[in-house]
Design a protein around this motif. Sequence first.
Motif, PDB file in Angstrom:
ATOM      1  N   UNK A  39       0.820  -1.214   0.000  1.00  9.93           N
ATOM      2  CA  UNK A  39       0.000   0.000   0.000  1.00  9.93           C
ATOM      3  C   UNK A  39       0.858   1.269   0.000  1.00  9.93           C
ATOM      4  N   UNK A  40       1.916   1.357   0.808  1.00  6.84           N
ATOM      5  CA  UNK A  40       2.757   2.559   0.739  1.00  6.84           C
ATOM      6  C   UNK A  40       3.435   2.746  -0.611  1.00  6.84           C
ATOM      7  N   UNK A  41       3.802   1.643  -1.283  1.00  5.25           N
ATOM      8  CA  UNK A  41       4.419   1.779  -2.598  1.00  5.25           C
ATOM      9  C   UNK A  41       3.421   2.283  -3.626  1.00  5.25           C
ATOM     10  N   UNK A  42       2.222   1.743  -3.605  1.00  3.55           N
ATOM     11  CA  UNK A  42       1.185   2.190  -4.545  1.00  3.55           C
ATOM     12  C   UNK A  42       0.879   3.660  -4.310  1.00  3.55           C
ATOM     13  N   UNK A 114       6.415   3.135 -12.221  1.00  4.23           N
ATOM     14  CA  UNK A 114       7.203   1.905 -12.132  1.00  4.23           C
ATOM     15  C   UNK A 114       7.414   1.594 -10.657  1.00  4.23           C
ATOM     16  N   UNK A 115       7.191   0.340 -10.282  1.00  3.53           N
ATOM     17  CA  UNK A 115       7.468  -0.113  -8.922  1.00  3.53           C
ATOM     18  C   UNK A 115       8.465  -1.262  -8.974  1.00  3.53           C
ATOM     19  N   UNK A 272      11.231   6.760  -3.294  1.00  2.00           N
ATOM     20  CA  UNK A 272      10.434   7.189  -4.444  1.00  2.00           C
ATOM     21  C   UNK A 272      11.084   8.381  -5.118  1.00  2.00           C
ATOM     22  N   UNK A 273      10.759   8.593  -6.374  1.00  2.00           N
ATOM     23  CA  UNK A 273      11.342   9.695  -7.142  1.00  2.00           C
ATOM     24  C   UNK A 273      10.480   9.957  -8.372  1.00  2.00           C
ATOM     25  N   UNK A 274      10.740  11.089  -9.015  1.00  2.00           N
ATOM     26  CA  UNK A 274       9.991  11.481 -10.219  1.00  2.00           C
ATOM     27  C   UNK A 274      10.930  11.597 -11.407  1.00  2.00           C
TER      28      UNK A 274
END
Length: 276
Positions: A39-42, A114-115, A272-274
Amino acid sequence: MSKPTFTAFAAFEKQGWSDPEVARSYADGFAQASQMCVAPMVAAVGAGAGSQALDLCCGQGIVAAGLHQAKADVTGLDFSPAMLDLARERVPGVTFVEGDAMQLPFEDGQFDVVTIGFGILHVPDAPQVLAQAHRVLRPGGRLAFSVWHAPTVPTALGYVFAAIGAHGDPAVQLPPGPGLHDYADAAIAYPALERAGFTECAQQVVHSAWTIDQPDAPVTFFAKGAVRGKALLASQPEAALTKIRQSVAETVRAAHGATGPWTVPIPAVITSAQAT
């Protein structure tokens, strides 16, 4: 100086994770903690209806399932046919393909998110994976990956590997490879992401854990459902393995109570990043 290729490590990982018994044991036991990071990744990638999502190193499909539940259009990729079989059973509405995370078979800018759920620590060249993730993301697309926290905090991973270090046969060695926790460290992860073309890097700790009925269960989880753990534990002399189990059981009781069931931490770091 050229960077190491870790060829033997790459072959070791691919062979290990292609074993159906290891894949199933990971999914049935070890992944109790991995699931807590989904859930935190999504959320970190902002996946939602209409998102084109790629789940790299998808394993048995738990992150892909989370993305699918968020209404994203999901593709999962893994190098293990055994893991892909489990993923297809778990999430029949997702497209799963066998492939190499360092050489993605997708078009530039094909995906919005992307995960990578605990995949970075299993590849021989993480910067190449990040570069490929950036290539297939549209500008402004989001990336998130998870890595187990280093044993600078209480963690079952630290309990097990400390016991192996104290009581294991030093002749049992793994092929040289990248550090298990390298990309949990912002000092390593952020510069690698920036070199790949990412910005707005951020990290969060997920307090994932196992609930166990036997105090030495972490040893069983590593011995059956983790390639590095299995390689280190399966070759131990019987007396050494007994001491490793006793040591982990003592640590669990001392840290988490004399009687079970026990909730044993195995925290993770999500980065995480953009994409620019």
